[in-house]
Motif scaffolding. Structure first.
Motif, PDB file in Angstrom:
ATOM      1  N   LEU A 150      40.262  29.561  25.499  1.00 37.48           N
ATOM      2  CA  LEU A 150      38.959  29.084  25.012  1.00 37.48           C
ATOM      3  C   LEU A 150      38.465  27.841  25.740  1.00 37.48           C
ATOM      4  O   LEU A 150      37.267  27.570  25.775  1.00 37.48           O
ATOM      5  CB  LEU A 150      39.047  28.797  23.510  1.00 37.48           C
ATOM      6  N   ASP A 151      39.379  27.098  26.306  1.00 41.56           N
ATOM      7  CA  ASP A 151      38.997  25.833  26.936  1.00 41.56           C
ATOM      8  C   ASP A 151      38.790  25.991  28.440  1.00 41.56           C
ATOM      9  O   ASP A 151      37.824  25.476  28.986  1.00 41.56           O
ATOM     10  CB  ASP A 151      40.097  24.792  26.687  1.00 41.56           C
ATOM     11  N   MET A 152      39.685  26.713  29.081  1.00 42.71           N
ATOM     12  CA  MET A 152      39.712  26.764  30.541  1.00 42.71           C
ATOM     13  C   MET A 152      39.213  28.113  31.077  1.00 42.71           C
ATOM     14  O   MET A 152      38.252  28.169  31.839  1.00 42.71           O
ATOM     15  CB  MET A 152      41.156  26.507  30.999  1.00 42.71           C
ATOM     16  N   SER A 208      46.898  15.274  23.980  1.00 43.32           N
ATOM     17  CA  SER A 208      45.912  14.972  22.939  1.00 43.32           C
ATOM     18  C   SER A 208      44.656  15.835  23.130  1.00 43.32           C
ATOM     19  O   SER A 208      44.032  16.266  22.158  1.00 43.32           O
ATOM     20  CB  SER A 208      45.541  13.488  22.982  1.00 43.32           C
ATOM     21  N   TYR A 209      44.283  16.082  24.391  1.00 41.99           N
ATOM     22  CA  TYR A 209      43.130  16.943  24.692  1.00 41.99           C
ATOM     23  C   TYR A 209      43.473  18.398  24.395  1.00 41.99           C
ATOM     24  O   TYR A 209      42.687  19.116  23.768  1.00 41.99           O
ATOM     25  CB  TYR A 209      42.715  16.775  26.164  1.00 41.99           C
ATOM     26  N   VAL A 210      44.657  18.831  24.835  1.00 41.26           N
ATOM     27  CA  VAL A 210      45.087  20.221  24.649  1.00 41.26           C
ATOM     28  C   VAL A 210      44.997  20.609  23.171  1.00 41.26           C
ATOM     29  O   VAL A 210      44.499  21.674  22.818  1.00 41.26           O
ATOM     30  CB  VAL A 210      46.531  20.425  25.176  1.00 41.26           C
ATOM     31  N   LEU A 223      22.875  10.928  24.829  1.00 42.93           N
ATOM     32  CA  LEU A 223      24.132  11.587  25.185  1.00 42.93           C
ATOM     33  C   LEU A 223      25.180  11.297  24.112  1.00 42.93           C
ATOM     34  O   LEU A 223      25.333  10.150  23.690  1.00 42.93           O
ATOM     35  CB  LEU A 223      24.594  11.091  26.557  1.00 42.93           C
ATOM     36  N   ILE A 224      25.871  12.352  23.666  1.00 43.41           N
ATOM     37  CA  ILE A 224      26.856  12.204  22.586  1.00 43.41           C
ATOM     38  C   ILE A 224      28.252  12.522  23.120  1.00 43.41           C
ATOM     39  O   ILE A 224      28.515  13.646  23.550  1.00 43.41           O
ATOM     40  CB  ILE A 224      26.498  13.142  21.409  1.00 43.41           C
ATOM     41  N   GLY A 225      29.119  11.526  23.127  1.00 42.06           N
ATOM     42  CA  GLY A 225      30.492  11.703  23.630  1.00 42.06           C
ATOM     43  C   GLY A 225      30.563  11.338  25.096  1.00 42.06           C
ATOM     44  O   GLY A 225      30.047  12.062  25.945  1.00 42.06           O
ATOM     45  N   VAL A 226      31.174  10.203  25.373  1.00 40.07           N
ATOM     46  CA  VAL A 226      31.178   9.756  26.769  1.00 40.07           C
ATOM     47  C   VAL A 226      32.619   9.587  27.264  1.00 40.07           C
ATOM     48  O   VAL A 226      33.075   8.513  27.617  1.00 40.07           O
ATOM     49  CB  VAL A 226      30.248   8.514  26.936  1.00 40.07           C
ATOM     50  N   GLY A 227      33.323  10.744  27.277  1.00 34.42           N
ATOM     51  CA  GLY A 227      34.671  10.812  27.841  1.00 34.42           C
ATOM     52  C   GLY A 227      34.592  11.267  29.291  1.00 34.42           C
ATOM     53  O   GLY A 227      33.675  10.886  30.015  1.00 34.42           O
ATOM     54  N   ARG A 228      35.529  12.116  29.697  1.00 36.85           N
ATOM     55  CA  ARG A 228      35.589  12.544  31.109  1.00 36.85           C
ATOM     56  C   ARG A 228      34.270  13.160  31.583  1.00 36.85           C
ATOM     57  O   ARG A 228      33.671  12.736  32.560  1.00 36.85           O
ATOM     58  CB  ARG A 228      36.686  13.603  31.300  1.00 36.85           C
ATOM     59  N   ILE A 229      33.794  14.188  30.847  1.00 38.79           N
ATOM     60  CA  ILE A 229      32.596  14.892  31.316  1.00 38.79           C
ATOM     61  C   ILE A 229      31.327  14.140  30.917  1.00 38.79           C
ATOM     62  O   ILE A 229      30.322  14.189  31.636  1.00 38.79           O
ATOM     63  CB  ILE A 229      32.572  16.356  30.803  1.00 38.79           C
ATOM     64  N   GLY A 230      31.370  13.437  29.795  1.00 37.19           N
ATOM     65  CA  GLY A 230      30.203  12.679  29.349  1.00 37.19           C
ATOM     66  C   GLY A 230      29.827  11.587  30.348  1.00 37.19           C
ATOM     67  O   GLY A 230      28.646  11.359  30.614  1.00 37.19           O
ATOM     68  N   ILE A 234      25.411  17.096  24.489  1.00 40.96           N
ATOM     69  CA  ILE A 234      26.621  16.981  23.667  1.00 40.96           C
ATOM     70  C   ILE A 234      27.863  17.137  24.540  1.00 40.96           C
ATOM     71  O   ILE A 234      28.107  18.208  25.111  1.00 40.96           O
ATOM     72  CB  ILE A 234      26.626  18.040  22.542  1.00 40.96           C
ATOM     73  N   CYS A 235      28.623  16.064  24.656  1.00 38.05           N
ATOM     74  CA  CYS A 235      29.827  16.049  25.490  1.00 38.05           C
ATOM     75  C   CYS A 235      31.024  15.567  24.684  1.00 38.05           C
ATOM     76  O   CYS A 235      32.007  15.081  25.255  1.00 38.05           O
ATOM     77  CB  CYS A 235      29.646  15.129  26.693  1.00 38.05           C
ATOM     78  N   SER A 236      30.940  15.671  23.372  1.00 36.85           N
ATOM     79  CA  SER A 236      32.042  15.240  22.511  1.00 36.85           C
ATOM     80  C   SER A 236      33.099  16.339  22.481  1.00 36.85           C
ATOM     81  O   SER A 236      32.916  17.424  23.046  1.00 36.85           O
ATOM     82  CB  SER A 236      31.501  14.948  21.114  1.00 36.85           C
ATOM     83  N   ALA A 237      34.199  16.054  21.771  1.00 39.60           N
ATOM     84  CA  ALA A 237      35.312  17.003  21.700  1.00 39.60           C
ATOM     85  C   ALA A 237      34.829  18.350  21.150  1.00 39.60           C
ATOM     86  O   ALA A 237      33.898  18.415  20.345  1.00 39.60           O
ATOM     87  CB  ALA A 237      36.409  16.416  20.822  1.00 39.60           C
ATOM     88  N   THR A 238      35.478  19.414  21.607  1.00 43.48           N
ATOM     89  CA  THR A 238      35.077  20.779  21.279  1.00 43.48           C
ATOM     90  C   THR A 238      34.905  21.004  19.777  1.00 43.48           C
ATOM     91  O   THR A 238      33.941  21.649  19.348  1.00 43.48           O
ATOM     92  CB  THR A 238      36.123  21.758  21.855  1.00 43.48           C
ATOM     93  N   ASP A 254      29.217   7.301  20.974  1.00 48.73           N
ATOM     94  CA  ASP A 254      30.618   7.749  21.028  1.00 48.73           C
ATOM     95  C   ASP A 254      31.347   7.088  19.874  1.00 48.73           C
ATOM     96  O   ASP A 254      31.127   5.897  19.610  1.00 48.73           O
ATOM     97  CB  ASP A 254      31.265   7.370  22.363  1.00 48.73           C
ATOM     98  N   VAL A 255      32.201   7.866  19.197  1.00 48.60           N
ATOM     99  CA  VAL A 255      32.970   7.291  18.086  1.00 48.60           C
ATOM    100  C   VAL A 255      33.776   6.080  18.556  1.00 48.60           C
ATOM    101  O   VAL A 255      34.043   5.174  17.766  1.00 48.60           O
ATOM    102  CB  VAL A 255      33.916   8.319  17.392  1.00 48.60           C
ATOM    103  N   ILE A 256      34.143   6.079  19.809  1.00 51.46           N
ATOM    104  CA  ILE A 256      34.753   4.884  20.399  1.00 51.46           C
ATOM    105  C   ILE A 256      33.590   4.036  20.924  1.00 51.46           C
ATOM    106  O   ILE A 256      33.065   4.282  22.016  1.00 51.46           O
ATOM    107  CB  ILE A 256      35.730   5.253  21.530  1.00 51.46           C
ATOM    108  N   GLU A 257      33.174   3.052  20.106  1.00 54.26           N
ATOM    109  CA  GLU A 257      31.945   2.323  20.415  1.00 54.26           C
ATOM    110  C   GLU A 257      32.014   1.622  21.773  1.00 54.26           C
ATOM    111  O   GLU A 257      31.020   1.569  22.500  1.00 54.26           O
ATOM    112  CB  GLU A 257      31.610   1.314  19.312  1.00 54.26           C
TER     113      GLU A 257
END
Ligand SMILES: NC(=O)c1ccc[n+]([C@@H]2O[C@H](COP(=O)([O-])OP(=O)(O)OC[C@H]3O[C@@H](n4cnc5c(N)ncnc54)[C@H](O)[C@@H]3O)[C@@H](O)[C@H]2O)c1
Length: 342
Positions: free
Chosen positions: A176-178, A166-168, A11-18, A75-79, A39-42
């Motif tokens: 495109l996002d919502m 920061s997400y917006v 799994l790549i990117g473990v933020g809200r949805i990750g 893939i759950c990293s930033a768009t 995740d870039v944030i280890e």
């Protein structure tokens, strides 16, 4: 001979949805095994890995792509990272599940999907609402002719509160996002392509959203090839919570869905009749659909067949979002063919 009964997943990117997908893949998908998180944030990767007993946690996603024991990536990293990671994952021969939206530009999407095509790997896009029980039933009503020939579609899609600025900034904006989910839902429910869109939008909820060049309120009119006329209403804020409904009028009747609630209790008093608010946000409202989509992905990766939601579906939702954005900016109806000349 690799064990074809289990799919090893990174799994790549473990933020809200990750985090949500990680929990599902680690415990709820019998034929999937979550073996690595990047995740870039280890610390985020380490934390989630420890929580779910996942052996590998790294900051660099390429470590996962280089690992021959990993058969697939989620893939759950930033768009703004999706297209690049898809391309590299395909070249590494991994099956790919990628969160929506595919990317923000058609050129990058086409490069990424061409790499998928060349590699012959399974690709599924995370347009999870197609797996939601309410929307599936609406689709079924159309498919089985329960409402006759469809005439009008109405989708209401409002978030309880805006995401962080920061997400917006990296999200691609409201369309495109919502609204991307709703453009896909429109195609899914009506089973016809949208040919023209006309969007009005504004900043009414939070000036900070306007300050980074986005909008928080929109109404989009859709004209379909089969003659259906649709509307989508989006807002980044609704005081009463997550508002996710659809309605279709047809020649023989109507189908509509309500919001989902945590309980069915209705309290009648001397002044009002009331109930609790709808399930608050996507994690609660679409829980079952997130599990169903990754289960479908794992099954397709192991058993073969067409993905439940394809790269072409993911691309078309972006095409409609780009058309709506152009329509809003130029204050005119936009033919979808203006956006997608292929
Ligand atoms: N299907 C849905 O309902 C749904 C819901 C929310 C988000 N999403 C999508 O999922 C994606 C992530 O959204 P989110 O809300 O979880 O965002 P988020 O900001 O909470 O999480 C993104 C994570 O990705 C990490 N990341 C960024 N670049 C990376 C890279 N190159 N390699 C590894 N990790 C990287 C970040 O450090 C962060 O932990 C977005 O594309 C969004 O559109 C989909």
């Amino acid at each position: 001979v690799p064990d074809s009964s289990v799919l090893n997943i990174g799994l790549i990117g473990v933020g809200r949805i990750g985090r949500l997908h990680a929990a599902n893949l680690a415990h709820q998908v019998p034929r999937g095994r979550l073996v690595a998180i990047a995740d870039v944030i280890e610390e985020a990767a380490l934390h989630s890995a420890a929580e779910h007993g996942v052996p590998i946690a790294v900051s660099e996603y390429r470590t996962l792509l280089d690992d021959p024991e990993i058969h697939a990536v989620v893939i759950c990293s930033a768009t703004d990272t999706h297209a690049q990671i898809i391309e590299e994952a395909a070249q590494a021969g991994k099956h790919i599940f990628c969160e929506k939206p595919l990317d923000l530009t058609l050129a990058r999407i086409d490069t990424a999907l061409a790499a998928v095509e060349r590699a012959g790997v399974v690709f599924q896009i995370g347009l999870n609402r197609r797996f939601d029980a309410n929307f599936r039933r609406v689709r079924q009503a159309v498919e089985h002719g329960e409402i006759g020939r469809p005439w009008q579609l109405h989708i209401v899609s409002r978030d309880p509160a805006p995401p962080p600025i920061s997400y917006v900034k990296v999200s691609g904006g409201l369309f495109l996002d919502m609204a991307i989910h709703d453009f896909d839902m429109a195609r899914f429910l009506i089973d016809s392509e949208v040919e023209e869109v006309y969007a009005a939008a504004a900043v009414l909820v939070d000036e900070a959203i306007g300050a980074v060049g986005d909008v928080d309120t929109a109404v989009t009119i859709l004209k379909f090839a089969n003659g259906v006329i649709g509307t989508i209403e989006n807002s980044r804020s609704a005081a009463y919570g997550y508002d996710q409904r659809a309605e279709i009028l047809g020649s023989a009747g109507m189908v509509q869905t309500e919001n989902n609630y945590p309980n069915t209790a209705v309290i009648s008093g001397g002044q009002t009749v009331h109930r609790d608010l709808p399930l608050n946000f996507f994690m609660e409202r679409y829980t079952q659909s997130y599990l169903a989509e990754v289960t479908a992905f794992v099954n397709t990766a192991l058993d073969g067949g067409a993905p439940a939601v394809s790269g072409a579906d993911g691309r078309q939702a972006v095409v409609l979002a780009l058309a709506a954005l152009k329509s809003f900016r130029e204050n005119r109806p936009v033919r979808v063919a203006e956006i997608d000349k292929t």
